[in-house]
Design an enzyme around this catalytic site. Structure first.
Site, mmCIF file in Angstrom:
data_model
loop_
_atom_site.group_PDB
_atom_site.id
_atom_site.type_symbol
_atom_site.label_atom_id
_atom_site.label_comp_id
_atom_site.label_asym_id
_atom_site.label_seq_id
_atom_site.Cartn_x
_atom_site.Cartn_y
_atom_site.Cartn_z
ATOM 1 N N HIS A 1 49.230 28.386 -74.848
ATOM 2 C CA HIS A 1 48.683 27.962 -73.563
ATOM 3 C C HIS A 1 48.045 29.155 -72.871
ATOM 4 O O HIS A 1 47.971 30.258 -73.439
ATOM 5 C CB HIS A 1 49.742 27.253 -72.707
ATOM 6 C CG HIS A 1 50.947 28.087 -72.355
ATOM 7 N ND1 HIS A 1 50.861 29.259 -71.662
ATOM 8 C CD2 HIS A 1 52.269 27.910 -72.619
ATOM 9 C CE1 HIS A 1 52.060 29.771 -71.489
ATOM 10 N NE2 HIS A 1 52.944 28.979 -72.080
ATOM 11 N N HIS B 1 49.750 32.662 -72.961
ATOM 12 C CA HIS B 1 49.637 33.407 -74.225
ATOM 13 C C HIS B 1 48.206 33.936 -74.398
ATOM 14 O O HIS B 1 47.989 35.052 -74.844
ATOM 15 C CB HIS B 1 49.942 32.504 -75.423
ATOM 16 C CG HIS B 1 51.241 31.768 -75.324
ATOM 17 N ND1 HIS B 1 51.333 30.410 -75.410
ATOM 18 C CD2 HIS B 1 52.506 32.208 -75.147
ATOM 19 C CE1 HIS B 1 52.595 30.039 -75.295
ATOM 20 N NE2 HIS B 1 53.334 31.112 -75.128
ATOM 21 N N CYS C 1 71.762 32.229 -72.876
ATOM 22 C CA CYS C 1 70.660 31.303 -72.579
ATOM 23 C C CYS C 1 69.779 31.227 -73.814
ATOM 24 O O CYS C 1 69.226 32.249 -74.255
ATOM 25 C CB CYS C 1 69.831 31.763 -71.386
ATOM 26 S SG CYS C 1 68.305 30.787 -71.263
ATOM 27 N N CYS D 1 65.989 32.212 -73.225
ATOM 28 C CA CYS D 1 65.725 33.663 -73.173
ATOM 29 C C CYS D 1 66.176 34.333 -74.466
ATOM 30 O O CYS D 1 65.766 35.439 -74.757
ATOM 31 C CB CYS D 1 66.502 34.346 -72.058
ATOM 32 S SG CYS D 1 66.187 33.777 -70.416
ATOM 33 N N CYS E 1 70.987 29.773 -66.143
ATOM 34 C CA CYS E 1 70.252 30.992 -66.471
ATOM 35 C C CYS E 1 69.340 31.351 -65.299
ATOM 36 O O CYS E 1 68.646 30.483 -64.763
ATOM 37 C CB CYS E 1 69.440 30.754 -67.736
ATOM 38 S SG CYS E 1 67.943 31.721 -67.813
ATOM 39 N N HIS F 1 65.446 30.550 -66.469
ATOM 40 C CA HIS F 1 65.021 29.181 -66.798
ATOM 41 C C HIS F 1 65.745 28.112 -65.992
ATOM 42 O O HIS F 1 65.411 26.944 -66.079
ATOM 43 C CB HIS F 1 65.244 28.909 -68.290
ATOM 44 C CG HIS F 1 64.375 29.746 -69.160
ATOM 45 N ND1 HIS F 1 64.747 30.993 -69.610
ATOM 46 C CD2 HIS F 1 63.125 29.541 -69.620
ATOM 47 C CE1 HIS F 1 63.768 31.500 -70.326
ATOM 48 N NE2 HIS F 1 62.784 30.647 -70.355
ATOM 49 N N LYS G 1 54.433 26.914 -61.692
ATOM 50 C CA LYS G 1 54.818 27.636 -62.906
ATOM 51 C C LYS G 1 54.411 26.816 -64.140
ATOM 52 O O LYS G 1 54.576 25.592 -64.142
ATOM 53 C CB LYS G 1 56.344 27.776 -62.871
ATOM 54 C CG LYS G 1 56.868 28.892 -63.689
ATOM 55 C CD LYS G 1 58.337 29.121 -63.389
ATOM 56 C CE LYS G 1 58.926 29.847 -64.575
ATOM 57 N NZ LYS G 1 60.339 30.053 -64.503
ATOM 58 N N LYS H 1 56.769 22.928 -69.575
ATOM 59 C CA LYS H 1 56.575 21.758 -70.425
ATOM 60 C C LYS H 1 56.689 20.472 -69.619
ATOM 61 O O LYS H 1 56.075 19.471 -69.946
ATOM 62 C CB LYS H 1 57.599 21.756 -71.552
ATOM 63 C CG LYS H 1 57.288 22.802 -72.597
ATOM 64 C CD LYS H 1 58.169 22.653 -73.822
ATOM 65 C CE LYS H 1 57.815 23.720 -74.827
ATOM 66 N NZ LYS H 1 58.888 24.043 -75.746
HETATM 67 N N1 MSP Z 1 58.932 35.995 -78.667
HETATM 68 C C1 MSP Z 1 59.066 36.658 -77.429
HETATM 69 C C2 MSP Z 1 58.359 37.997 -77.447
HETATM 70 C C3 MSP Z 1 58.780 38.926 -78.511
HETATM 71 S S1 MSP Z 1 57.852 40.398 -78.501
HETATM 72 C C4 MSP Z 1 58.627 41.402 -79.524
HETATM 73 C C5 MSP Z 1 58.463 35.788 -76.339
HETATM 74 N N2 MSP Z 1 57.585 34.890 -76.723
HETATM 75 S S2 MSP Z 1 56.832 33.839 -75.779
HETATM 76 O O1 MSP Z 1 56.159 32.913 -76.639
HETATM 77 O O2 MSP Z 1 57.725 33.300 -74.825
HETATM 78 O O3 MSP Z 1 55.696 34.651 -75.093
HETATM 79 C C6 MSP Z 1 55.934 35.437 -73.990
HETATM 80 C C7 MSP Z 1 54.640 36.106 -73.584
HETATM 81 O O4 MSP Z 1 53.583 35.138 -73.389
HETATM 82 C C8 MSP Z 1 54.760 36.784 -72.240
HETATM 83 O O5 MSP Z 1 55.344 38.043 -72.319
HETATM 84 C C9 MSP Z 1 53.310 36.856 -71.835
HETATM 85 O O6 MSP Z 1 52.700 37.869 -72.564
HETATM 86 C C10 MSP Z 1 52.780 35.503 -72.298
HETATM 87 N N3 MSP Z 1 52.938 34.480 -71.273
HETATM 88 C C11 MSP Z 1 53.597 33.290 -71.397
HETATM 89 N N4 MSP Z 1 53.473 32.599 -70.231
HETATM 90 C C12 MSP Z 1 52.753 33.305 -69.346
HETATM 91 C C13 MSP Z 1 52.249 33.081 -68.043
HETATM 92 N N5 MSP Z 1 52.516 31.992 -67.381
HETATM 93 N N6 MSP Z 1 51.469 34.053 -67.501
HETATM 94 C C14 MSP Z 1 51.143 35.185 -68.166
HETATM 95 N N7 MSP Z 1 51.593 35.429 -69.381
HETATM 96 C C15 MSP Z 1 52.460 34.558 -69.979
HETATM 97 O O7 MSP Z 1 58.803 36.005 -75.195
#
Ligand code: MSP
Length: 654
Positions: free
Chosen positions: A18, A21, A128, A131, A146, A149, A299, A302
């Site tokens: 999304h 990412h 959690c 997390c 948590c 979340h 925020k 899902k």
């Molecule tokens: N798998 C772990 C990271 C491991 S790194 C060794 C993880 N994955 S995640 O799929 O949850 O992705 C988290 C990352 O996605 C965040 O740190 C950020 O870079 C990005 N984002 C996810 N949602 C976001 C927003 N709403 N806004 C900005 N970035 C976001 O955590």
């Protein structure tokens, strides 16, 4: 030999890509593309990938009636497709289920073990799954949720291997203190230091025995290695691990940067460096934590389909370049952002279609008309207007380069757009259509067209990290080969304009924009724009009512342009700076500004700000503060107010 290694977090495969990412990945891509232009592609590596182990993935797969690897194999394709759609230029893509990754995780585990930093113990605590982290009871919301979340945590009681994290507490504090660039921006550095200094670190439970989806600990197959230990290792496993050639070149002998969201700061700035310290491996040069995007104030979650902005869909409809531009332009990396479709369309129309798109259209048309598409090589160009164009281009290159080096892409775009706008003005002022009317104007016309073409050639190179497709199209229309190096010499080589020219960005008028927005909302399964959204989650806290003021009230504010001429820290005040601001009076005004967590004093001198000059003077920390510098942010300052071009200090702001 300068080398550059930059990474995104690896994304969990229980979710599809999304906007959030896409944000991190685009930012990293922009920074990597810039460094390739500067250092050459062979000296730069960009990594992204997927995090595929752990209880969260196992449960998500189970819910769908799939095996975890089936889920991972399916979702990883969604990530790859998203990055293709957004023109992400990663050099590698790591999956934590790959054998090459597993080998390095095991190697790292053994290194920690050899240091005596792993021991067997019993663990009992609250976990959690979202997390993938244990929480002490004191941090749970309402005693059982948590804190991140707000979902119920589970009680875990099992035998577990522990990593002696506590042993590294002091080393981490002094490392961060001695390496000011390690955790960025400053506000995050302070957050990590605050955490490290607040209480003794507890050893980290690094294995689990109650589920099986992960890498088995060496010699202890009943233990699965904690998913964060596994995941963090991706940054070096993708390079082949200690001893490998790629590792030597890009971990030991490179500027190494992890870009992450602020949600996973502690894993990257406490656990990861502690592991590396224990193993005797070098730490990354920088961990940069960017802000968090919301969607129309909510925020991304899902449960709220309208917040699940699909970057692939957006790219299909408005082009990858527009999505990339918006994400990099809208907020400085580090600050939080709020996405709205209207905001995206506004920027496409004004900055991309109008400023940049028009520039190219005008140039191609003019060049065909006045010189039959044959652009002359640049010779001369000493008129003040030519000189202004050249010096603005050089400044844009230097400032944008510096900003990208400092991981500030939005600042780089500011600098580049100065040039885009000036190039448009250059045509208005030099009036090629007048020069073309009489034969004496021919020599000057050649200089003007060549200078203008040169500015476009530079613009293509400068925007290329952000807008790779547009850059290639500009180069193609000018009849130039697609160069990728950062611009250096101001010397148009001469070329033949291409016969066809695509419009870079389509302007979206109101009906077209409304149709698109409705389509996007419908795809997300959300109600149409006009219909009020059903409140599916508690409304965010509303701002206190701000009373309306009259024009007269507003007129009483003496707002002026100020230029900061001196900035100093104030002893024992972490948040405050002592500023001297020139506002068109004989002596600069002195003020105390609460911006020290967001700005270092050195970078402030010369900055222009909006200044409130008739605020009642107030003594703060022994300094009479006489006015106020305006800045964005509520509890914490995110950005200083500024002006988009230089104005004489003291000029009224209204
Ligand atoms: N798998 C772990 C990271 C491991 S790194 C060794 C993880 N994955 S995640 O799929 O949850 O992705 C988290 C990352 O996605 C965040 O740190 C950020 O870079 C990005 N984002 C996810 N949602 C976001 C927003 N709403 N806004 C900005 N970035 C976001 O955590």
């Amino acid at each position: 030999m300068e080398r550059f290694y930059i990474t995104t977090p690896i994304y969990y495969v229980n979710d599809v890509p999304h906007l959030g990412h896409a944000y991190t990945t685009v930012a990293v891509d922009v920074l990597a593309r810039y460094q390739r232009a500067r250092l050459g592609p062979e000296n730069v590596r960009m990594l992204t990938g997927t995090d595929e182990h752990g209880l969260k993935i196992q449960e998500a797969a189970h819910k769908r009636g799939e095996t975890p690897i089936e889920l991972a194999d399916r979702v990883v394709e969604r990530f790859r497709a998203a990055w293709r759609a957004l023109d992400i230029s990663n050099d590698d893509f790591i999956r934590t289920t790959e054998p090459r990754h597993k080998a390095v995780v095991l190697d790292l585990w053994r290194r920690l073990e050899q240091q005596g930093d792993i021991y067997l113990g019993d663990y009992e605590g609250w976990y959690c799954i979202s997390c993938e982290e244990f929480y002490p009871e004191s941090q749970l919301a309402g005693g059982k949720l948590c804190p991140v979340h707000e979902r119920e945590v589970t009680r875990v009681k099992e035998q577990s291997y522990f990593f002696r994290l506590s042993k590294y507490q002091d080393a981490l504090i002094s490392y961060i203190e001695q390496h000011p660039g390690f955790v960025q921006p400053t506000i995050r550095k302070n957050e990590v230091l605050g955490f490290l200094r607040s209480e003794p670190l507890r050893d980290l439970s690094i294995s689990r025995t109650t589920f099986g989806w992960g890498i088995q600990a060496p010699e202890h197959p009943e233990h699965v290695i904690y998913v964060w230990i596994d995941a963090l290792t991706n940054y070096i496993s993708a390079l082949g691990g200690p001893g490998a050639d790629g590792y030597q070149r890009f971990w030991e002998a490179a500027r190494t940067i992890h870009v992450i969201g602020k949600d996973i700061l502690r894993f990257h700035c406490v656990y990861w460096p502690a592991m590396l310290l224990s193993a005797g491996l070098p730490l990354p040069r920088t961990v940069f934590a960017h802000g968090w995007w919301k969607v129309s104030g909510k925020k991304i979650s899902k449960g709220l389909p309208a917040t699940r902005i699909d970057p692939v869909q957006l790219s299909e409809d408005v082009g990858a370049d527009a999505v990339r531009y918006f994400l990099m332009r809208e907020v400085p990396l580090g600050a939080d952002g709020d996405f709205s479709y209207e905001g995206l369309i506004g920027r496409i129309n004004s900055e991309l279609a109008n400023d940049l798109g028009n520039l190219l259209n005008r140039s191609a048309a003019m060049l065909r008309k006045y010189v039959g598409g044959k652009i002359p090589a640049l010779a001369g160009g000493d008129d003040p207007l030519d000189v202004e164009l050249r010096t603005t281009a050089e400044r844009a290159r230097d400032d944008a380069g510096k900003a990208l080096d400092e991981l500030a892409p939005s600042r780089a775009l500011d600098a580049i757009w100065e040039l885009v706008r000036l190039a448009n003005r250059y045509v208005d002022q030099t009036q090629p259509w007048v020069l073309a009317r009489n034969p004496e104007g021919k020599a000057r016309l050649d200089v003007v067209l060549a200078s203008f073409a040169e500015s476009l050639r530079w613009i293509a190179l400068l925007v290329a990290p952000f807008l790779p497709r547009s850059a290639t199209e500009i180069q193609r229309q000018l009849g130039l080969s697609s160069g990728e190096r950062w611009p250096s010499a101001w010397r148009y080589p001469g070329s033949q304009v291409a016969e066809t020219g695509a419009v870079l960005f389509q302007r979206l008028d109101e009906p077209a924009a409304a149709t698109l927005i409705d389509k996007w909302l419908a795809k997300a399964g959300a109600p149409k724009a006009e219909a009020p959204e059903a409140p599916t989650e508690p409304a965010p806290p509303t701002k206190p009512d701000v009373a309306k003021i009259t024009y007269e009230d507003f007129g009483r504010l003496d707002l002026r342009v100020g230029r900061i001429v001196k900035a100093d820290r104030i002893p024992k005040a972490d948040k405050l700076l002592h500023l001297h601001v020139e506002i068109g009076e004989p002596a600069p005004r002195e003020v105390v500004a609460g911006i020290a967590t967001a700005y270092a004093p050195d970078g402030l001198v010369g900055k222009q700000v909006v200044f409130l000059a008739n605020l009642e003077p107030k003594k703060i920390r022994g300094i009479l503060s006489h006015g106020m510098v305006l800045a964005a942010g509520d509890a914490e300052v995110l950005a200083l107010s500024g002006l988009d071009r230089e104005v004489v200090p003291g000029t009224k702001v209204k």
